[in-house]
Design a protein around this motif. Structure first.
Motif, PDB file in Angstrom:
ATOM      1  N   TYR A 184     -37.512   7.987  44.397  1.00 42.77           N
ATOM      2  CA  TYR A 184     -37.963   9.377  44.405  1.00 42.77           C
ATOM      3  C   TYR A 184     -36.957  10.297  43.714  1.00 42.77           C
ATOM      4  N   LEU A 227     -38.854  13.782  42.468  1.00 43.73           N
ATOM      5  CA  LEU A 227     -39.464  14.340  43.679  1.00 43.73           C
ATOM      6  C   LEU A 227     -38.422  14.724  44.727  1.00 43.73           C
ATOM      7  N   LEU A 238     -42.676  13.981  52.336  1.00 41.61           N
ATOM      8  CA  LEU A 238     -42.958  13.054  51.234  1.00 41.61           C
ATOM      9  C   LEU A 238     -43.381  11.695  51.796  1.00 41.61           C
ATOM     10  N   ARG A 283     -47.081   9.871  51.325  1.00 41.39           N
ATOM     11  CA  ARG A 283     -47.226   8.547  50.713  1.00 41.39           C
ATOM     12  C   ARG A 283     -47.882   7.558  51.672  1.00 41.39           C
ATOM     13  N   LEU A 313     -48.273  10.209  43.341  1.00 43.40           N
ATOM     14  CA  LEU A 313     -47.033  10.974  43.199  1.00 43.40           C
ATOM     15  C   LEU A 313     -47.272  12.376  42.654  1.00 43.40           C
ATOM     16  N   GLU A 349     -46.166  15.784  44.635  1.00 38.28           N
ATOM     17  CA  GLU A 349     -45.299  16.841  44.091  1.00 38.28           C
ATOM     18  C   GLU A 349     -45.965  18.210  44.198  1.00 38.28           C
TER      19      GLU A 349
END
Length: 364
Positions: A26, A31, A57, A61, A67, A71
């Protein structure tokens, strides 16, 4: 940031629930870059104020969010973030439904291929559009119960004169009797996988004639100019619906009223529980707190018998009414704690039993 306020990657990994390798990924993707990187050793350090972003985050996920969307969510305000999350969940659910439908087709084709040479026992021949309508109507009374998978099936009983389809979710019981275009060779009874029949319904509807054959593990649907479809049998015993039907007491009240007006009243009702007050004036559908947008409704009806007050869950009563055939629906009522029979006023081959709820639960 002073070094004492920074965490090495291992400590931050434990705080955030992310592995060190995920944190490096990441960081490289932009990110979640570390707060500092030691220029000599390359060690990565994170600040306490990054824990919330890292935790969010990880959770995003975990619901398989791409992704780019992650973001966007992390950098958005609360309202926009909620909209993006809802959009992602809707996409996941849509993909799951599409995958489920494709899986049903794949399983059906695999079984059909494996049984291509297996002889089938003729059960009945029915007009495709009529059979498709009956399947879709009766399947509204199915349920997916982990402990009773048979409730997701459609029970078929065939003899020389009739083919009867039945389904139940324990709160409703729907049954429809069809007359075959050709008599069956022998009586036959089994419960068929509802999802596979539901997936086959569009093809059945486009076929003028459908021949049903029994195979060792299911039924084969033979349709002119179309590929055969196979639907699996469910091994569990279907509930004894005949006992339920035979033990019903005589109706004490009967109401006949326009189907569409009753449906409209149910759909406009502000509550998930519905009360019906049936008197010689008609069928009254009251609301708990009537207002100009949700007034009490009095539906014109032909009523015979005693006045009666019953309560239903909307999810039980609405499907029972909506699948009835014809412009008028007939309600045979037996009491506030007895099943109500819902059927067409002029065509009785589709019948649904709907179970009322305890009025005390409704009041609560």
């Amino acid at each position: 940031m002073p070094p004492s306020e920074l965490m090495p990657i291992g400590v931050f990994a434990r705080r955030s629930g992310l592995t060190p390798s995920a944190l490096r990924f990441y960081a490289d993707s932009g990110l979640l870059p570390p707060a500092e990187v030691d220029p000599a050793s390359g060690y990565r350090y994170y600040g306490a104020d990054q824990v919330a972003r890292a935790t969010a985050l990880r959770r995003l996920r975990e619901i398989a969010m791409p992704l780019a969307t992650v973001e966007a969510v992390l950098d958005a305000g609360p309202g926009e973030a909620s909209r993006l999350i809802d959009g992602h969940v809707a996409q996941v659910l849509g993909d799951a439904v599409a995958a489920q439908r494709k899986a049903v087709l794949i399983k059906s084709s695999l079984v059909t291929s494996s049984l291509a040479g297996a002889p089938g026992v003729p059960i009945a021949a029915l007009k495709g559009p009529v059979l498709a309508d009956a399947v879709e109507q009766i399947l509204t009374a199915t349920a997916r119960e982990p402990g009773m998978p048979v409730l997701a099936g459609l029970h078929i009983e065939a003899n020389r004169e009739t083919v009867t389809l039945t389904a139940t979710d324990r709160y409703r019981l729907s049954t429809r009797t069809l007359v075959p275009t050709e008599p069956s060779t022998a009586p036959w009874t089994a419960t068929v996988d509802g999802d596979e029949l539901r997936a086959a319904a569009p093809e059945i509807r486009r076929s003028p004639l459908v021949r049903i054959e029994a195979t060792p593990h299911g039924i084969r649907l033979r349709m002119p100019d179309r590929e055969d479809r196979h639907c699996r049998l469910l091994p569990d015993e279907f509930p004894d619906h005949r006992l339920v039907l035979a033990s019903l007491p005589e109706a004490t009240t009967r109401a006949t009223l326009p189907k569409n007006r009753l449906l409209h009243a149910l759909e406009e009702h502000p509550d998930g529980h519905i009360t019906l007050l049936v008197t010689d004036r008609g069928v009254h559908v009251p609301t708990a707190n009537p207002d100009p947008e949700h007034p009490d409704v009095l539906l014109p009806a032909t009523v015979t018998g005693e006045p009666l007050l019953l309560s239903f869950s909307l999810t039980t009563l609405h499907p029972a009414v909506s699948t009835a055939i014809g412009p008028e629906v007939m309600l045979d009522l037996r009491g506030p704690d007895q099943p109500v029979t819902v059927r067409s006023a002029d065509r009785g081959d589709l019948t649904t039993l709907a179970m009322p709820i305890n009025p005390a639960h409704h009041a609560a």
